[in-house]
Design an enzyme around this catalytic site. Structure first.
Site, PDB file in Angstrom:
ATOM      1  N   ASN A 279      38.460  42.290  44.986  1.00  0.00           N
ATOM      2  CA  ASN A 279      37.742  42.924  43.871  1.00  0.00           C
ATOM      3  C   ASN A 279      37.973  44.427  43.930  1.00  0.00           C
ATOM      4  OD1 ASN A 279      35.976  40.697  42.514  1.00  0.00           O
ATOM      5  ND2 ASN A 279      35.917  40.306  44.719  1.00  0.00           N
ATOM      6  N   GLU A 280      39.042  44.835  43.260  1.00  0.00           N
ATOM      7  CA  GLU A 280      39.464  46.230  43.282  1.00  0.00           C
ATOM      8  C   GLU A 280      38.501  47.075  42.439  1.00  0.00           C
ATOM      9  OE1 GLU A 280      41.434  46.871  45.464  1.00  0.00           O
ATOM     10  OE2 GLU A 280      43.289  45.698  45.481  1.00  0.00           O
ATOM     11  N   PRO A 281      38.572  48.413  42.578  1.00  0.00           N
ATOM     12  CA  PRO A 281      37.668  49.275  41.813  1.00  0.00           C
ATOM     13  C   PRO A 281      37.651  48.900  40.328  1.00  0.00           C
ATOM     14  CG  PRO A 281      38.891  50.586  43.383  1.00  0.00           C
ATOM     15  CD  PRO A 281      39.443  49.190  43.476  1.00  0.00           C
TER      16      PRO A 281
END
Ligand code: F6R
Length: 256
Positions: free
Chosen positions: A150-152
């Site tokens: 879950n990237e930025p």
């Protein structure tokens, strides 16, 4: 708010603590004739944990026959038997060395057809629910602050989903793939919403490279820019750190 954190003299010492909590869960459930549902991570961080779980199996009779596992993520485009697939990683580093039933092992597929990805993700979430939900979720943290992939910018409510990997994440994976051009650009990951439904969460982090992002996640604002900060809102989440990973923490704020 902050997330509780515990500091250990080494990754091995921290891993022994987490492994003993997992072993207690597995044994208690086994005594009740019930399953223990584990959420598992890949990467360098959980390796000492998996080594300790294998030792407990070999030397202390810990059986994984009642364990159901769900891994966080898998790269899109890799066959199961690709050496860098998370399927291979988990079998090489844990599953091949314990007595878990193969049918109880779950990872997202890296080879699902593009038009079937959203059904595949929904089915993954449904399988977790059907197993009774995750009892104990193991997490690492990326330098982008990601949990799972879950990237930025990924919202706190996201269910299992297709994501684009951040450039920093791909750079970190490049050595294992023999160059960034070989690192997949997308993956399927449990979303933060899925992860946060686990009844207990243990995030592990080692080394000075993680110190800055660990501090932001524990003490910074809860933000989509650092998905590990969402753990601040979880009732039973904690960080397990070695001294280097804890080196930027303001120790006065440890709430243990
Ligand atoms: C792995 C995963 C990632 C890693 C993170 C840290 O399944 O979901 O969030 O935990 O990228 O990776 P390492 O442990 O290699 O530093």
């Amino acid at each position: 708010m902050t997330t509780p954190y515990f500091v250990f003299e080494s990754p091995e010492a921290a891993s022994r603590k987490v492994a003993s909590e997992i072993a207690t869960l597995i044994r208690e459930r086994s005594a009740q004739g019930r399953s223990a549902v584990l959420g598992l991570a890949t990467g360098n961080t959980p390796l000492p944990l998996y080594r300790e779980l294998i030792r407990l199996h070999r030397e202390e009779g810990l059986s994984f026959r009642n364990v159901i596992s769900f891994n966080l993520d898998e790269y899109i485009g890799l066959e199961r038997d690709h050496p860098e697939s998370y399927w291979s990683f988990m079998h090489h580093n844990l599953f091949n060395h314990v007595d878990i039933h193969p049918e109880n092992i779950h990872l997202p597929s890296g080879t699902v057809a593009a038009d079937e990805i959203s059904d595949h993700c929904a089915a993954y979430d449904a399988a977790i629910q059907q197993a009774g939900g995750v009892d104990c979720q193991i997490l690492g943290i990326g330098r982008t602050g990601h949990i799972g992939f879950n990237e930025p910018g990924t919202p706190a409510t996201a269910r299992t989903l297709l994501v684009h990997l951040d450039e920093i994440t791909r750079q970190d994976a490049a050595p294992a793939f023999g160059g960034i051009e070989n690192v997949p650009t997308t993956a399927i990951t449990m979303g933060c919403g899925t992860i946060l439904e686990a009844r207990k969460i243990a995030l592990l982090a080692w080394g000075a490279k993680k110190a800055g992002i660990v501090c932001e996640a524990i003490q910074g604002p809860v933000s989509e820019q650092v998905s590990a900060s969402f753990l601040q809102n979880h009732p039973n989440a904690a960080f397990f750190l070695d001294q280097e990973a804890a080196s930027e923490m303001n120790m006065d704020t440890n709430n243990n």
